[in-house]
Write a protein that holds these residues in place. Structure first.
Motif: not given
Length: 157
Positions: A133, A136, A139-140, A143-145
């Motif tokens: 986390y 990231e 995210r890289k 994926w969207l949080e």
């Protein structure tokens, strides 16, 4: 009992079958080299001596491979969505194997399978104190949080 020895099979009165595939009970060289020699003969080649085929015999498979990572995904029906949803409950990569694209490849494999299954989406949980986390990782990978959803638990113990 069926005993597998170096050169023959003997059937005795018992209900156990022993297969020695890694050389624990017997020397695997005669069986492996004879199989190779037979195959080469059947293909019309002159088979080499057994000693020349020793390179074909390696250590037990468990000594050649070790777990470097894995991913666990669950395909779940969702009552308020028309299609399955995938839930990744685990993605683990050994510390020494991180940074080599293994996690990225595992995620891509799951995404590909989710598309084949025509899922509506994939989800996972990632603790904010984890290294993945902090750097990231998800995210890289696209994926969207979710900012508007809280993750609750109800402790039973």
């Amino acid at each position: 009992m069926l005993l597998i020895t170096n050169y023959e099979l003997r059937i005795m009165s018992a209900s156990t079958i022993l297969f020695d595939l890694d050389g624990t009970l017997t020397d695997p060289k005669p069986g492996i080299t004879r199989c190779i020699q037979f195959a080469l003969s059947e293909l019309g080649h002159r088979p080499p001596d057994a000693d020349e085929l020793h390179w074909c015999i390696g250590p037990p498979i468990k000594d050649r491979f070790s777990l470097i990572g894995y991913i666990t995904v669950h395909w779940l029906p969702c009552p308020f969505r028309p299609k399955l949803q995938g839930y990744i409950s685990e993605l683990f990569i050994q510390k020494t194997a991180r940074g080599q694209g293994i996690g990225k490849t595992l995620l891509a494999t799951v995404i590909s399978e989710a598309k084949i299954r025509e899922c509506s989406g994939l989800m996972l949980l990632n603790h904010k104190e984890r290294e993945s986390y902090q750097r990231e990782f998800y995210r890289k990978q696209g994926w969207l949080e979710r900012e508007t959803v809280a993750n609750f638990i109800y402790p039973l113990i």
